[in-house]
Write an enzyme that holds these catalytic residues in place. Structure first.
Site, PDB file in Angstrom:
ATOM      1  N   ASP A 156       0.820  -1.207   0.000  1.00 41.11           N
ATOM      2  CA  ASP A 156       0.000   0.000   0.000  1.00 41.11           C
ATOM      3  C   ASP A 156       0.858   1.263   0.000  1.00 41.11           C
ATOM      4  OD1 ASP A 156      -2.767   1.243   0.587  1.00 41.11           O
ATOM      5  OD2 ASP A 156      -1.555   2.038   2.237  1.00 41.11           O
ATOM      6  N   GLU A 189       1.775  -0.345  -5.011  1.00 41.80           N
ATOM      7  CA  GLU A 189       0.808   0.654  -5.458  1.00 41.80           C
ATOM      8  C   GLU A 189       1.525   1.967  -5.716  1.00 41.80           C
ATOM      9  OE1 GLU A 189      -3.191   2.954  -4.231  1.00 41.80           O
ATOM     10  OE2 GLU A 189      -1.349   2.966  -3.075  1.00 41.80           O
TER      11      GLU A 189
END
Ligand code: LM2
Ligand code: CA
Length: 468
Positions: A156, A189
């Site tokens: 993330d 990401e």
């Protein structure tokens, strides 16, 4: 999932996190304990084992750039971990104030990489990921998950940590788990925007693993609302295929970028785009499955401050259940059947009808217009009668390939997807039934004839049937 050919399932963050009904509470970790809104550590383990037994790997979404909002007033996470955001103290994680960047400012520009890496993302306390202690804490978390049998990670907010920090964290994970860094599946990401600092673009992160290629999703939307003939150029100037993780949408884009990507709200186009993604050889495709919503922050159906009920699929379900759609299941089969082939025989009408083969293993044609389309396409798959796996799971609709051509009609906003593992033939259920009946008839006749000729020999009818 296993028997369907799904290889991995990516799950929402597994860390202990703040309480609250909103879905995004999962993105505010308070420790690396594995009790969350979505279940206990025991349930988590059970899920990994159950999936593993069916050859399905679990990918964990690892939230490692930050902890909670700086202004969070609570003191205990869903799983019981204690914390104090005002003091920047997260004892169950092993963090004190020294472990955070001390710039009490939100990211206010994306033109300076340093700001994006060290300032707070929407007010979230930003870990100083350059520190060996932080890297070790995170490394242990990854190692624990690896030992539990997790197959890989979605990292993330990778863009909010410098590539050097990410490398350090991955090395710590490798050290703690006894794996080589390059053997840990690491999907980062990294949302690219051309006008932002070049140092935070996806290509800067491919040294540590795969990156999400958001541009692929944007192009899908543009083309499906423009002309899908452009799909033949969809990978131009994108991240190399072996480094790209792709999707039509994810939970963020379907909420915050719905004008740039396709979502379940786009109906047929969304379904077709997913089919294209699974049929066309580029990157690692991810099928997203969330729940229907009208308000951005609303949590999963039935969510409380500390729990989320099991998802249900079926009539009246609020879950999208994308994984159960006939077209998706059919295209997962297609994806697996055509591995190792290239695109051949690309054809289009300069607008919204396209077709291509995957060598001699698969064929996809899409009609992205409002009208039924009569088509005649060349294909490299062998002649025969194939199941259209886009529209039927039971081979209820078939399409014939004859003389190397597919001549058929495609309904508006629909597709024809054929592959060599789904052939209407001898072997599929209905046909086998009929053939057996016919064979029984023939066999009876043969027995009679044979019996007359070789009266004295006893012939085993089963043997006869086999020879026939
Ligand atoms: C991600 N990738 O980099 C996730 O995919 C994305 O879903 C996360 O944002 C984000 N990074 C941080 O992990 C979500 C959500 C935000 C939410 C954060 C933190 O999109 O709306 O922010 O998680 O839970 C929420 C509030 C926001 C508030 C913040 C801190 O919406 O208004 O900012 O919490 O309290 C003051
Ligand atoms: Ca950061």
């Amino acid at each position: 999932y296993g028997p369907e050919g799904v290889k991995y399932v990516q799950i929402s963050p597994s860390q202990d996190h703040i309480k609250g009904k909103a879905w995004w509470t999962s993105y505010q970790p308070v420790s690396y304990k594995l009790n969350s809104k979505l279940g206990t550590e025991a349930e988590f383990k059970n899920m990994i084992q159950t999936c593993k037994a069916q050859k399905v790997g679990i990918i964990v979404d690892a939230v490692i750039n930050h902890t909670t909002g700086a202004d969070n007033k609570d003191t205990v996470g869903v799983g019981g971990s204690k914390y104090d955001a005002a003091k920047q103290s997260y004892p169950d994680a092993g963090y004190t104030k020294e472990d955070f960047h001390q710039i009490a400012e939100d990211i206010n520009t994306y033109r300076k990489a340093d700001v994006v890496w060290t300032h707070r993302l929407v007010g979230l306390l930003d870990l100083d990921t350059s520190q060996p202690h932080v890297q070790q804490v995170l490394g242990k978390y990854f190692a624990k998950l690896i030992y539990m049998g997790v197959a890989g990670f979605r990292v993330d907010a990778a863009k909010h940590m410098s590539p050097a920090d990410v490398k350090g964290i991955k090395e710590a994970a490798a050290q703690a788990s006894g794996m080589k860094p390059e053997d840990i599946w690491w999907m980062q990401e990294t949302i690219g925007f051309p006008d932002q600092d070049p140092k935070i673009q996806p290509d800067q992160y491919i040294g540590t693993g795969e990156v999400n290629e958001f541009e692929y999703s944007y192009r899908l939307r543009n083309y499906f609302y423009g002309s899908i003939e452009n799909l033949k150029h969809i990978t131009d100037k994108l991240i190399p295929s072996n480094k790209a993780a792709i999707f039509v949408t994810n939970w963020d884009t379907e909420r915050d970028n719905a004008t740039r990507v396709l979502t379940y709200k786009d109906g047929d186009r969304y379904e077709l785009a997913n089919a294209f993604m699974l049929a066309y050889p580029y990157g690692t495709p991810n099928i997203y499955s969330g729940y229907k919503f009208t308000q951005r922050d609303v949590g999963a159906p039935g969510a409380t401050d500390t729990s989320v009920p099991d998802a249900t699929c079926g009539k009246d379900s609020q879950w999208q259940c994308t994984q159960r759609w006939t077209s998706i299941r059919g295209m997962v089969g297609f994806y697996n059947a055509v591995q190792g082939t290239k695109v051949t025989q690309w054809q289009d009408d300069d607008d919204n009808n396209i077709a291509f083969s995957r060598g001699n293993k698969g064929f996809l044609a899409i009609n992205n217009t409002d009208n039924v389309q009569k088509v005649s396409y060349k294909t490299d798959i062998p002649d025969g009668e194939y199941c259209n796996v886009y529209v039927s799971r039971t081979c209820g609709k078939t399409v014939v390939v004859s003389g190397g051509k597919v001549v058929t009609t495609i309904p508006a906003h629909s597709a024809v997807a054929l592959h060599i593992k789904a052939v209407k033939s001898f072997y599929d259920g209905a046909a086998v039934h009929k053939i057996l009946l016919i064979m029984t008839g023939i066999t009876v006749i043969l027995i009679v004839i044979v019996a007359v000729r070789y009266k004295k020999r006893s012939i085993d009818p089963v043997q006869l049937q086999k020879q026939h």
